[in-house]
Design an enzyme around this catalytic site. Structure first.
Site, PDB file in Angstrom:
ATOM      1  N   ASN A   1       0.801  -1.227   0.000  1.00  6.69           N
ATOM      2  CA  ASN A   1       0.000   0.000   0.000  1.00  6.69           C
ATOM      3  C   ASN A   1       0.833   1.276   0.000  1.00  6.69           C
ATOM      4  O   ASN A   1       0.303   2.368   0.191  1.00  6.69           O
ATOM      5  CB  ASN A   1      -0.956  -0.004   1.189  1.00  6.69           C
ATOM      6  CG  ASN A   1      -1.775  -1.281   1.236  1.00  6.69           C
ATOM      7  OD1 ASN A   1      -1.519  -2.138   2.061  1.00  6.69           O
ATOM      8  ND2 ASN A   1      -2.717  -1.440   0.312  1.00  6.69           N
TER       9      ASN A   1
ATOM     10  N   ILE B   1       0.983   6.819  -0.561  1.00  4.20           N
ATOM     11  CA  ILE B   1       0.282   5.881   0.322  1.00  4.20           C
ATOM     12  C   ILE B   1      -1.154   5.678  -0.143  1.00  4.20           C
ATOM     13  O   ILE B   1      -1.852   6.646  -0.450  1.00  4.20           O
ATOM     14  CB  ILE B   1       0.261   6.428   1.771  1.00  4.20           C
ATOM     15  CG1 ILE B   1       1.688   6.706   2.264  1.00  4.20           C
ATOM     16  CG2 ILE B   1      -0.472   5.467   2.710  1.00  4.20           C
ATOM     17  CD1 ILE B   1       1.760   7.613   3.475  1.00  4.20           C
ATOM     18  N   CYS B   2      -1.595   4.423  -0.160  1.00  7.40           N
ATOM     19  CA  CYS B   2      -2.993   4.110  -0.452  1.00  7.40           C
ATOM     20  C   CYS B   2      -3.639   3.699   0.871  1.00  7.40           C
ATOM     21  O   CYS B   2      -3.399   2.606   1.375  1.00  7.40           O
ATOM     22  CB  CYS B   2      -3.084   2.977  -1.466  1.00  7.40           C
ATOM     23  SG  CYS B   2      -4.786   2.567  -1.885  1.00  7.40           S
ATOM     24  N   LEU B   3      -4.403   4.623   1.453  1.00  9.75           N
ATOM     25  CA  LEU B   3      -5.083   4.374   2.718  1.00  9.75           C
ATOM     26  C   LEU B   3      -6.385   5.165   2.706  1.00  9.75           C
ATOM     27  O   LEU B   3      -6.364   6.379   2.468  1.00  9.75           O
ATOM     28  CB  LEU B   3      -4.185   4.807   3.893  1.00  9.75           C
ATOM     29  CG  LEU B   3      -4.728   4.582   5.300  1.00  9.75           C
ATOM     30  CD1 LEU B   3      -4.942   3.091   5.576  1.00  9.75           C
ATOM     31  CD2 LEU B   3      -3.783   5.175   6.337  1.00  9.75           C
TER      32      LEU B   3
END
Length: 194
Positions: free
Chosen positions: A78, A86-88
């Site tokens: 992620n 960032i993938c959140l």
């Protein structure tokens, strides 16, 4: 917004030694630019690492999420292994004004414990995580040793970013090149200049 940011900073200073493994400080005098630090969680390939996160606080904060990118290179589904993006969900559509910079850093620390390979930022890492978990863990641990052990001081990172920005590139690009080249300013400059 400024009052909220100052209150959050004061809270961080109060909880500095609370054992959570997350801290943050203002970069220079810009209250909307912070750098967060998080300690890699125990029993993960990131254990023992010290990871820094660049935090840009928008004018709309707390009604819009902060823009966060890892300064420290990290091997994680992620987190982009190239740019630190960032993938959140809480940094996008699941953000709430009740959240703080502290909750963001704690969430990033939790993300290191529980990757979400079905919603990756880095497809190559996500594929390895799903198909070769042992290889993934080995590579993540190697990157932690290589990039998160020495941990450049925040002001050293800032100096290097500014040096690269003098070449006429935007901050995000300068930081991404430095991260890609292990914070070697000469290598990053050579890469930019071709």
């Amino acid at each position: 917004m400024q009052a909220r940011i100052k209150k959050e900073l004061k809270d961080f200073q109060k909880k500095k030694k609370d054992g959570s493994g997350v801290e943050a400080e203002v970069v220079g005098t810009d209250m909307q630019h912070w750098v967060g630090t998080l300690i890699g969680p125990k029993d993960t390939p990131y254990e023992g690492g010290i990871f820094t996160v660049d935090i840009q606080i928008p004018d709309q904060y707390p009604f819009a999420p902060p823009k966060c990118t890892f300064n420290t290179r990290v091997w994680h589904p992620n987190i982009s292994s190239q740019t630190g993006a960032i993938c959140l969900d809480i940094l996008k559509d699941q953000w709430s004004p009740a959240m703080t910079i502290r909750t963001v850093l704690l969430s990033l620390q939790a993300l290191l414990c529980t990757p979400e390979p079905d919603d990756p930022q880095d497809a190559q890492v996500a594929k390895q995580y799903k198909t070769s978990p042992k290889e993934f863990a080995k590579q993540a641990a190697e990157w932690t040793q290589k990039y998160a052990k020495e941990g450049l001081k925040i002001d050293e990172q800032e100096q290097k970013i500014k040096k690269i920005m003098e070449l006429g590139v935007k901050r995000d690009h300068a930081r991404a090149e430095l991260v890609k080249h292990g914070w070697d300013a000469d290598a990053a400059a050579d890469s930019i200049l071709g």
